[in-house]
Structure formats: C-alpha cells, structure tokens
Design a protein around this motif. Structure first.
Motif, PDB file in Angstrom:
ATOM      1  N   LEU A 140       0.823  -1.206   0.000  1.00 42.62           N
ATOM      2  CA  LEU A 140       0.000   0.000   0.000  1.00 42.62           C
ATOM      3  C   LEU A 140       0.863   1.264   0.000  1.00 42.62           C
ATOM      4  N   LEU A 141       1.920   1.262   0.785  1.00 42.68           N
ATOM      5  CA  LEU A 141       2.790   2.438   0.857  1.00 42.68           C
ATOM      6  C   LEU A 141       3.522   2.674  -0.465  1.00 42.68           C
ATOM      7  N   ASP A 142       3.902   1.592  -1.138  1.00 40.20           N
ATOM      8  CA  ASP A 142       4.572   1.733  -2.439  1.00 40.20           C
ATOM      9  C   ASP A 142       3.641   2.363  -3.472  1.00 40.20           C
ATOM     10  N   GLY A 143       2.346   2.214  -3.271  1.00 36.47           N
ATOM     11  CA  GLY A 143       1.384   2.768  -4.220  1.00 36.47           C
ATOM     12  C   GLY A 143       0.975   4.195  -3.932  1.00 36.47           C
ATOM     13  N   ILE A 144       1.510   4.775  -2.864  1.00 35.67           N
ATOM     14  CA  ILE A 144       1.169   6.151  -2.490  1.00 35.67           C
ATOM     15  C   ILE A 144       2.185   7.120  -3.080  1.00 35.67           C
ATOM     16  N   ASP A 145       1.703   8.096  -3.819  1.00 35.54           N
ATOM     17  CA  ASP A 145       2.559   9.118  -4.413  1.00 35.54           C
ATOM     18  C   ASP A 145       2.195  10.476  -3.825  1.00 35.54           C
ATOM     19  N   GLY A 146       3.086  10.990  -3.004  1.00 38.03           N
ATOM     20  CA  GLY A 146       2.818  12.277  -2.375  1.00 38.03           C
ATOM     21  C   GLY A 146       3.535  13.437  -3.028  1.00 38.03           C
ATOM     22  N   SER A 147       4.047  13.228  -4.219  1.00 38.40           N
ATOM     23  CA  SER A 147       4.848  14.273  -4.868  1.00 38.40           C
ATOM     24  C   SER A 147       3.999  15.377  -5.476  1.00 38.40           C
ATOM     25  N   THR A 148       2.715  15.106  -5.692  1.00 40.59           N
ATOM     26  CA  THR A 148       1.870  16.089  -6.388  1.00 40.59           C
ATOM     27  C   THR A 148       0.928  16.844  -5.459  1.00 40.59           C
ATOM     28  N   GLY A 149       0.982  16.553  -4.163  1.00 33.25           N
ATOM     29  CA  GLY A 149       0.104  17.265  -3.242  1.00 33.25           C
ATOM     30  C   GLY A 149      -0.390  16.373  -2.124  1.00 33.25           C
ATOM     31  N   PRO A 150      -1.451  16.776  -1.426  1.00 29.46           N
ATOM     32  CA  PRO A 150      -1.953  16.013  -0.277  1.00 29.46           C
ATOM     33  C   PRO A 150      -2.415  14.607  -0.662  1.00 29.46           C
ATOM     34  N   VAL A 151      -2.265  13.691   0.283  1.00 33.16           N
ATOM     35  CA  VAL A 151      -2.735  12.317   0.145  1.00 33.16           C
ATOM     36  C   VAL A 151      -3.815  12.084   1.189  1.00 33.16           C
ATOM     37  N   GLU A 152      -4.935  11.476   0.781  1.00 30.01           N
ATOM     38  CA  GLU A 152      -6.011  11.156   1.720  1.00 30.01           C
ATOM     39  C   GLU A 152      -5.680   9.796   2.336  1.00 30.01           C
ATOM     40  N   LEU A 153      -5.176   9.825   3.564  1.00 34.29           N
ATOM     41  CA  LEU A 153      -4.560   8.649   4.167  1.00 34.29           C
ATOM     42  C   LEU A 153      -5.563   7.559   4.528  1.00 34.29           C
ATOM     43  N   ILE A 154      -6.790   7.921   4.869  1.00 40.72           N
ATOM     44  CA  ILE A 154      -7.772   6.888   5.220  1.00 40.72           C
ATOM     45  C   ILE A 154      -8.066   6.017   4.009  1.00 40.72           C
ATOM     46  N   GLU A 155      -8.383   6.642   2.878  1.00 38.35           N
ATOM     47  CA  GLU A 155      -8.706   5.894   1.661  1.00 38.35           C
ATOM     48  C   GLU A 155      -7.499   5.139   1.117  1.00 38.35           C
ATOM     49  N   ALA A 156      -6.323   5.758   1.192  1.00 35.86           N
ATOM     50  CA  ALA A 156      -5.139   5.168   0.582  1.00 35.86           C
ATOM     51  C   ALA A 156      -4.501   4.079   1.437  1.00 35.86           C
ATOM     52  N   TYR A 157      -4.723   4.126   2.754  1.00 33.79           N
ATOM     53  CA  TYR A 157      -3.946   3.233   3.624  1.00 33.79           C
ATOM     54  C   TYR A 157      -4.771   2.621   4.762  1.00 33.79           C
ATOM     55  N   ALA A 158      -5.378   3.455   5.595  1.00 35.04           N
ATOM     56  CA  ALA A 158      -6.041   2.948   6.795  1.00 35.04           C
ATOM     57  C   ALA A 158      -7.263   2.099   6.484  1.00 35.04           C
ATOM     58  N   LYS A 159      -7.922   2.375   5.382  1.00 34.21           N
ATOM     59  CA  LYS A 159      -9.138   1.635   5.026  1.00 34.21           C
ATOM     60  C   LYS A 159      -8.853   0.297   4.346  1.00 34.21           C
ATOM     61  N   PRO A 160      -7.998   0.241   3.322  1.00 32.37           N
ATOM     62  CA  PRO A 160      -7.768  -1.055   2.668  1.00 32.37           C
ATOM     63  C   PRO A 160      -6.949  -2.031   3.510  1.00 32.37           C
ATOM     64  N   LEU A 161      -6.055  -1.520   4.376  1.00 28.57           N
ATOM     65  CA  LEU A 161      -5.163  -2.422   5.109  1.00 28.57           C
ATOM     66  C   LEU A 161      -5.907  -3.422   5.995  1.00 28.57           C
ATOM     67  N   PRO A 162      -6.858  -2.998   6.846  1.00 30.70           N
ATOM     68  CA  PRO A 162      -7.539  -3.993   7.691  1.00 30.70           C
ATOM     69  C   PRO A 162      -8.373  -4.995   6.916  1.00 30.70           C
ATOM     70  N   VAL A 163      -8.933  -4.587   5.770  1.00 31.20           N
ATOM     71  CA  VAL A 163      -9.682  -5.547   4.952  1.00 31.20           C
ATOM     72  C   VAL A 163      -8.751  -6.645   4.469  1.00 31.20           C
ATOM     73  N   MET A 164      -7.566  -6.251   4.033  1.00 29.20           N
ATOM     74  CA  MET A 164      -6.599  -7.226   3.518  1.00 29.20           C
ATOM     75  C   MET A 164      -6.070  -8.122   4.641  1.00 29.20           C
ATOM     76  N   VAL A 165      -5.860  -7.551   5.828  1.00 34.84           N
ATOM     77  CA  VAL A 165      -5.375  -8.342   6.959  1.00 34.84           C
ATOM     78  C   VAL A 165      -6.450  -9.315   7.437  1.00 34.84           C
ATOM     79  N   GLN A 166      -7.680  -8.818   7.595  1.00 33.21           N
ATOM     80  CA  GLN A 166      -8.766  -9.689   8.042  1.00 33.21           C
ATOM     81  C   GLN A 166      -9.037 -10.789   7.025  1.00 33.21           C
ATOM     82  N   SER A 167      -8.914 -10.456   5.761  1.00 36.39           N
ATOM     83  CA  SER A 167      -9.104 -11.463   4.719  1.00 36.39           C
ATOM     84  C   SER A 167      -8.033 -12.543   4.814  1.00 36.39           C
ATOM     85  N   GLN A 168      -6.804 -12.139   5.128  1.00 35.72           N
ATOM     86  CA  GLN A 168      -5.718 -13.098   5.316  1.00 35.72           C
ATOM     87  C   GLN A 168      -6.026 -14.015   6.492  1.00 35.72           C
TER      88      GLN A 168
END
Length: 415
Positions: A140-168
């Motif tokens: 997930l972190l490799d897919g985040i590009d912060g070079s062009t401005g703000p990043v919405e961290l919930i959508e980009a990281y906090a939200k998908p991560l637990p779904v993927m962990v719980q699925s595992q």
C-alpha cells in the motif's frame, strides 16, 4: 451551563448527538464529575444509562445481571419487535445471525464460542502474521505518491489495510475485498436503516459463500478451522459459524481503520511523540497501549441490558434499561490515570486500559489489533518521516459509527 450540568439540573439525560463524536472526552469528563451513572440519549433517540468511571466499568463487565444477550434488550423507540442494538446510530431488525454473535451472548454459550475462536488469536498465530501485515503495508505504501500534493490517508492506507489483513486471517478470496468493503461501509456508515441492512445482508451472503468454499478447499485459516469444528466435532452450529465470521470481520475492519487514523492524527498533532518513535521503534508496544488508552476506537462503549434493578456507585439503574459501559471514558478517569488528557508513552499503568473490554468479554482479537495498528503506523512513519497534516486540525471530520469512532478522512503532506 455544561451539558452534564444542564441534564442534572433539569432531570433530563445528556444527548450524545453527532457533535459528540467529534471530541467526546470533554462530555465524558463532565458526566464523570456529575455522578457514577448518567442518563443519555443516543443519536437514534434510544435512551440509555452511561457508566463512565473506571472502577465501575470494570465491575460492570463482571456483573452477570448486565446481560449481553439480545433476548434481554429493551425495545428501541420506533423499532419493530425484532430490534438489534444501534449500528452506526441506526436500529436494525434482529435476525438469527446477529443473535448468535459472541458479542451478543452470555455464558454458557459465550464461553463455548469463545473457546473455539481464541486459539486463532494466540500469540504464536498473531506473530506468524507479522510478515503478511508488513507485506500488505509495504504494498500500500509503495502505491502512495505524495509528490503532487496532499494524500487522503484513510482511503489510501487505513481503510484497505484492515480488509486485507482480516481477509488473510479468515481466508477470504482477494477478489472479494471490494465487495466486503462496500458492505461494511453500508452497514456502519450511518446513512439510513435500509442501507445498513443491505450492508449486513451483503456481508452475510459473501461470508456464507466463503464458508462453502472452505468446505471444498480447506486452507490454513480461521474459516477453515471453524468449518472443521462444525463438521467434525459438532461444537458450533452453522448459524454460529457465520455469526463468528461476521463479528471477526466487522470488529477488525472499522476498529483497526479507526485506530490507524487516530494514531497518525495524534502523532502528527504531537510531533515530539512521532520523533520519539522514529528514534526508538522499540517504544511502539508501550506507545500502542497509551494511544489505545488515550483515544481508543470504541465509542461510547459496550451495550448491556439490566435484567434487574442494579446499583452502580450509589446510582440505581432500573430493570430493562440499556446500559453502556464507556471504556473510553474510563480510560480518561483521573482516579485511575493521573493527568489522563496527557499522551505519555512512559505512563506506568497504560497497559491497564480497558479499550478492549474486560473479563469474559475482553476482545479475543486485541493482540492482533495492537500488532496491526503498531506495525502499520510505524511502517507509515518510517516511509514518510516528514509527514504532516494538510489542513487545520479543527477542520477534520470524525465519524461515530457505533461502536467505533474515527476520522472520515485524513489529508496529509508527505514531503
């Protein structure tokens, strides 16, 4: 006059409306000072008694006169005869699955179900998941590009991560992640009863499909374990199997999402704390205990139902009442935690927080939650050590999705 003072003076309960979700701790402080038992009105209009002091909350967790069973639940205002506790501030119809969730059970059924699930959250099993958690975080972190401005961290990281962990953990097919996310957002989003019920129905359908897949293709995961227990030992019914899977998925989704957002927010608000962790990552376990104490995700707390008149700290709760054990208020009780509104990674008794409940209802997934939130937060800080808020903190929006509270969005600058 404060909320609590006005409520006490008028003999009326405090209203825990939408504004309460933005920052509940001043309200908790007022209620703690006003007395041990506080009548409150929830967002959906349901009336309840809120227990806010640490010793009282701990004692109430062990009081079997306060039932977790939906059979003892009072009928919420405006609800049908089959009503479940509020989810996202909404009252849903009760069905067989919700009634069989472990969180809605008393002993002996609760004891039996808990024993079947606990081994899947042992220290050995949770530690074995660490490489998977770190891999998911890195992807997930490799897919985040912060070079062009703000990043919405919930959508980009906090939200998908637990779904993927719980699925595992459960063994859910990766191609179902988006569907699960949609269902859980519908269920806990607080839009309306119809949307929430659709979300719950979708989650039930998806997990029932995954359970059937495990019967045909067993794997090393929690769903397979539960299927085998059901088929070989007969210690869990089919409906209980589905209910257990739903509870694990729901608790691990928005709870972990909320805490990743909460952790990052407070570390950015107090940059000296972020610097402490970056300088010495070994502080992370102590930091997790303190942050879960300071701003845990469960708001306002755990639902219970009084099966008889009960005295708590000198206050009386009438039989048939909805009672909420406010772990988040208890964790800011100055009687237990001196200077409770200070975030202190060296607090000696931080590990005595009750963010995960207490006694027989202590969360079986607490070890995994601490592991996931700690690893995810540290990986994020190490990947983007210059990270900072991209908007004034007072403009951030907090969501209250019963029983969890977290940021709806967290825009950050990474460079």
């Amino acid at each position: 006059m404060t909320v609590a003072e006005a409520a006490a003076a008028a003999g009326c309960p405090a209203h825990l409306g939408d504004a309460f979700g933005n920052m509940p701790y001043p309200v908790y402080k007022e209620l703690q000072e006003a007395g041990p038992v506080s009548p409150v009105i929830l967002r959906d209009g349901s009336e309840a008694f809120l227990i806010t002091r640490y010793d009282d909350v701990r004692a109430c967790y062990g009081d079997l006169r306060l039932s977790s069973s939906l059979d003892d639940a009072p009928k919420p205002r405006g609800a049908g005869s089959l009503a479940a506790p509020p989810v996202g501030g909404l009252v849903l119809r009760r069905d067989e699955v919700s009634g069989h969730m472990m969180i809605n059970q008393d002993p002996p059924n609760h004891t039996r179900l808990r024993k079947l699930v606990v081994p899947s959250f042992s220290a050995k099993r949770v530690n074995a998941m660490e490489p998977h958690i770190l891999r998911i975080a890195k992807e997930l972190l490799d897919g985040i590009d912060g070079s062009t401005g703000p990043v919405e961290l919930i959508e980009a990281y906090a939200k998908p991560l637990p779904v993927m962990v719980q699925s595992q953990l459960l063994g859910v097919s990766p191609d179902k992640h988006d569907a699960f996310t949609h269902g859980m957002d519908e269920l806990t989003g607080g839009k309306n009863v119809e949307a929430a019920q659709r979300g719950l129905d979708l989650i039930k359908e998806l997990l029932a499909e995954q359970i059937e897949r495990k019967r045909l293709q067993p794997e090393e995961d929690l769903l397979t374990t539960l299927v085998q227990v059901a088929e070989e030992e007969g210690r869990i019914e089919e409906i209980e199997l589905l209910a257990a899977a739903i509870q694990v998925m729901l608790a691990g989704y928005f709870g972990i999402q909320s805490m990743i957002g909460n952790c990052v927010y407070w570390l950015l608000k107090f940059p000296e704390k972020k610097a402490e962790l970056l300088a010495d990552p070994s502080l992370m376990p102590a930091a997790m205990d303190e942050i879960f104490r300071f701003d845990g995700p469960q708001q306002p707390g755990s639902n219970r139902y009084a099966t008889e008149d009960i005295e708590v700290g000198g206050g009386v709760i009438p039989k048939g009442s909805l009672v909420i054990l406010s772990v988040s208020a208890a964790n800011r009780d100055p009687r237990k935690f001196p200077d409770p509104d200070v975030l202190d990674f060296e607090r000696e008794n931080a590990a005595e927080h009750i963010a995960f409940g207490s006694g027989i209802h202590y969360c079986v997934g607490s070890r995994l939650a601490l592991k996931v939130v700690g690893l995810a937060t540290l990986a994020l800080l190490q990947a983007f050590p210059q990270m900072r808020l991209a908007m004034p903190e007072e403009e951030l929006d907090w969501e209250l999705r019963t029983p969890f509270r977290g940021l709806s969005s967290l825009p950050v600058l990474l460079q």
